[in-house]
Design a protein around this motif. Structure first.
Motif, short mmCIF file in Angstrom:
data_model
loop_
_atom_site.label_atom_id
_atom_site.label_comp_id
_atom_site.label_asym_id
_atom_site.label_seq_id
_atom_site.Cartn_x
_atom_site.Cartn_y
_atom_site.Cartn_z
N ALA A 374 0.83 -1.20 0.00
CA ALA A 374 0.00 0.00 0.00
C ALA A 374 0.86 1.25 0.00
CB ALA A 374 -0.92 -0.01 1.22
N SER A 375 0.29 2.35 -0.44
CA SER A 375 1.00 3.62 -0.45
C SER A 375 1.47 3.98 0.95
CB SER A 375 0.08 4.72 -0.99
OG SER A 375 0.71 5.97 -0.93
N GLY A 376 2.77 4.30 1.07
CA GLY A 376 3.32 4.66 2.37
C GLY A 376 3.74 3.50 3.23
N SER A 377 3.74 2.30 2.65
CA SER A 377 4.10 1.11 3.44
C SER A 377 5.61 0.95 3.59
CB SER A 377 3.51 -0.15 2.80
OG SER A 377 3.95 -0.30 1.46
N GLY A 378 6.40 1.73 2.83
CA GLY A 378 7.85 1.69 2.98
C GLY A 378 8.60 1.10 1.82
N LYS A 379 7.95 0.91 0.66
CA LYS A 379 8.60 0.31 -0.50
C LYS A 379 9.81 1.11 -0.97
CE LYS A 379 4.88 0.58 -3.04
NZ LYS A 379 3.97 1.26 -2.08
N SER A 380 9.57 2.40 -1.22
CA SER A 380 10.66 3.26 -1.71
C SER A 380 11.77 3.41 -0.68
CB SER A 380 10.11 4.64 -2.09
OG SER A 380 9.17 4.53 -3.14
N THR A 381 11.39 3.49 0.60
CA THR A 381 12.39 3.61 1.66
C THR A 381 13.30 2.39 1.68
OG1 THR A 381 10.87 4.92 3.01
CG2 THR A 381 12.73 3.90 4.14
N LEU A 382 12.70 1.20 1.58
CA LEU A 382 13.47 -0.03 1.61
C LEU A 382 14.43 -0.14 0.43
CD1 LEU A 382 14.00 -2.82 2.89
CD2 LEU A 382 12.13 -3.72 1.49
N ILE A 383 13.93 0.20 -0.77
CA ILE A 383 14.73 0.02 -1.98
C ILE A 383 15.73 1.16 -2.18
CG2 ILE A 383 14.67 -0.27 -4.48
CD1 ILE A 383 13.58 -2.63 -2.83
N PHE A 384 15.23 2.41 -2.15
CA PHE A 384 16.07 3.55 -2.54
C PHE A 384 16.85 4.17 -1.38
CE2 PHE A 384 12.69 3.63 -5.88
CZ PHE A 384 13.52 3.24 -6.91
N ASP A 385 16.32 4.06 -0.17
CA ASP A 385 17.04 4.66 0.96
C ASP A 385 17.92 3.66 1.69
OD1 ASP A 385 15.73 6.92 0.33
OD2 ASP A 385 14.47 7.05 2.11
N VAL A 386 17.58 2.36 1.61
CA VAL A 386 18.31 1.35 2.36
C VAL A 386 19.20 0.50 1.44
CG1 VAL A 386 18.14 -0.66 3.88
CG2 VAL A 386 16.56 1.26 4.16
N MET A 387 18.57 -0.20 0.49
CA MET A 387 19.34 -1.11 -0.36
C MET A 387 20.34 -0.38 -1.25
SD MET A 387 16.92 -4.25 -1.54
CE MET A 387 18.36 -5.07 -2.20
#
Length: 458
Positions: A374-387
């Motif tokens: 869902a929107s805001g579930s952390g997808k972009s954070t996990l991929i672009f900010d962490v990985m």
């Protein structure tokens, strides 16, 4: 007397005196800026890209020539005197190499502002989020402890709660606080702030309706996902009580998870029920099903489109044989059952950032993997900010492709980034050579020869 400006970190009246309302103290990370073991000629100025480095080196050459210090530039910076370093880091006026001789008057004459002023100017122009973050070091402001406001503003309270404390609240918690304050005020107090409380309550409720109640007020917009940003932008517009308005929306569900699409549909229906006309460009089947009327344009894209293919309900569009949309929707969904079995995995452990709380997961190596949620579930954070920041022993390189525009420059276009201009430039140079030999060469033929354009007849 405190005014509204005293409670805004964007105003000089309210901003912390030490950090100017940033909440952080910013320092230059000199190890990432200059390699003092090298000379300027050898590329000691690490923060400059190759083209701009040559330009700055040229200015510095003129600067040092002005003071008759040509030989210094060829030596490693570590061997320079403190005054010569000041000339590089602080600029000619701060270094005061030769007061009698004065300072260079023009850039071509050697006027150089200094590396440090150049960096701070770039930071002021673009902001910390748009400059290379490794070039700067940030720490929590020691004066305001990250709360951004001046001391008097930080200590003011409403029903025992300070304003900076409210910024740590989620939107859901903030609504509860607003309602609680409203109950505790007497009639005289309420007469002073009733309009403010109503305005706050209305705006927060709008955001809750689009499903972002979990966000805190201190979250920076640059850390929000695409779906979260879209919801916030749409919240005020879609929850308006205006009537007799035509709303034109371009793919409002783009980037949203199917879970969030239904909420968007309900908002669109509410706008319609108020007596408005809602026209939406959409591809989502759920939105098509909810629509009262569909206009299908095609049959293809570009020069193959531009015709009205079908008009009516979703069932009527499906029954239109010439409608590519209708025929596609008639097909049964096919699920890929031939999946690869990975032999190795990339492990990501105990990630806590923004909406992610202690997340541990793994990614298969050698597979095509989709990250959904869902929107805001952390997808972009996990991929672009962490990985993106992780180092993987199995790989030599990590390439990131995001949705951000290629460039903000007005003159930039696709041709710039596909080397089309370089191809055309080469073509013209070839044509010039050909003319010198008395030959006539077609530019179109040359372009086809270079492979920049392929003409296909359909």
């Amino acid at each position: 007397m405190l005014t509204r400006a005293h409670f805004s970190h964007n105003k000089s009246e309210g901003a912390c005196e030490k950090c100017s309302g940033l909440g952080e103290e910013i320092q230059v990370n000199w190890s990432a800026i200059v390699d003092e073991s090298l000379s300027v000629v050898e590329g000691a100025l690490l923060y400059l890209d190759k083209g701009y480095q040559q330009y700055v080196n040229g200015i510095l050459k003129n600067t040092f020539k002005f003071y008759e210090l040509d030989d210094v530039l060829a030596k490693p910076i570590v061997s320079w005197s403190e005054q010569h370093k000041a000339l590089l880091y602080k600029g000619a006026e701060a270094a005061r190499i030769n007061p009698e001789k004065g300072f260079p008057k023009t850039v071509t004459g050697g006027r150089f502002e200094g590396v440090e002023p150049m960096l701070w100017r770039k930071l002021a122009d673009k902001g910390i989020e748009d400059v290379l973050k490794e070039k700067f070091l940030t720490t929590i402001c020691s004066a305001c402890n990250g709360e951004r406001l001046m001391a008097v503003s930080r200590e003011a309270t409403v029903q025992g709660t300070r304003l900076p404390e409210l910024t740590n609240y989620t939107l859901e918690s903030l609504l509860h606080w607003i309602l609680d304050v409203s109950k505790k005020l007497d009639d005289k107090q309420k007469s002073y702030v009733e309009h403010f409380l109503l305005d706050m309550k209305t705006k927060v409720e709008r955001l809750l309706k689009v499903g972002v109640g979990y966000l805190t007020l201190n979250r920076q917009t640059i850390t929000l996902s695409g779906g979260e940003q879209q919801k916030i932008k749409l919240a005020a517009t879609l929850d308006s009580t205006l009537t007799g308005v035509i709303y034109l929306l371009d793919e409002p569900t783009s980037g949203l998870h199917p879970k969030d699409t239904q909420g968007m549909i309900e908002l669109l229906k509410n706008m319609r029920e108020l007596g408005n006309t809602v026209i939406v460009i959409e591809h989502d089947p759920d939105v098509m099903k909810a629509a009262d009327f569909i206009i299908d344009i095609g049959p293809g894209a570009g020069t193959f489109g531009g015709e009205v293919i079908g008009i009516g309900t979703l069932d009527e569009i499906k029954a239109t044989e010439t409608s590519v949309t209708g025929q596609y929707l008639l097909k049964e969904e096919v699920v890929n059952t031939k999946v690869r079995v990975p032999k190795e995995w990339l492990l990501v452990e105990n990630v806590t950032k923004y909406n992610l709380k202690g997340v541990t997961t793994r990614f298969p190596i050698g597979c095509f993997t989709a990250v959904a949620g869902a929107s805001g579930s952390g997808k972009s954070t996990l991929i672009f900010d962490v990985m993106e920041e992780m180092k993987f022993a199995n790989f030599d390189q990590v390439i990131t492709v995001q949705q951000t525009p290629i460039s903000k420059m007005r003159r930039s276009n696709v041709a710039t980034y596909t080397d089309a201009f370089a191809v055309i430039r080469n073509l013209f140079s070839k044509e010039s050579l050909a003319k010198e030999r008395g030959l006539r060469i077609s530019i179109l033929a040359l372009i086809q020869q270079e492979g920049a354009v392929k003409i296909v007849k359909v």
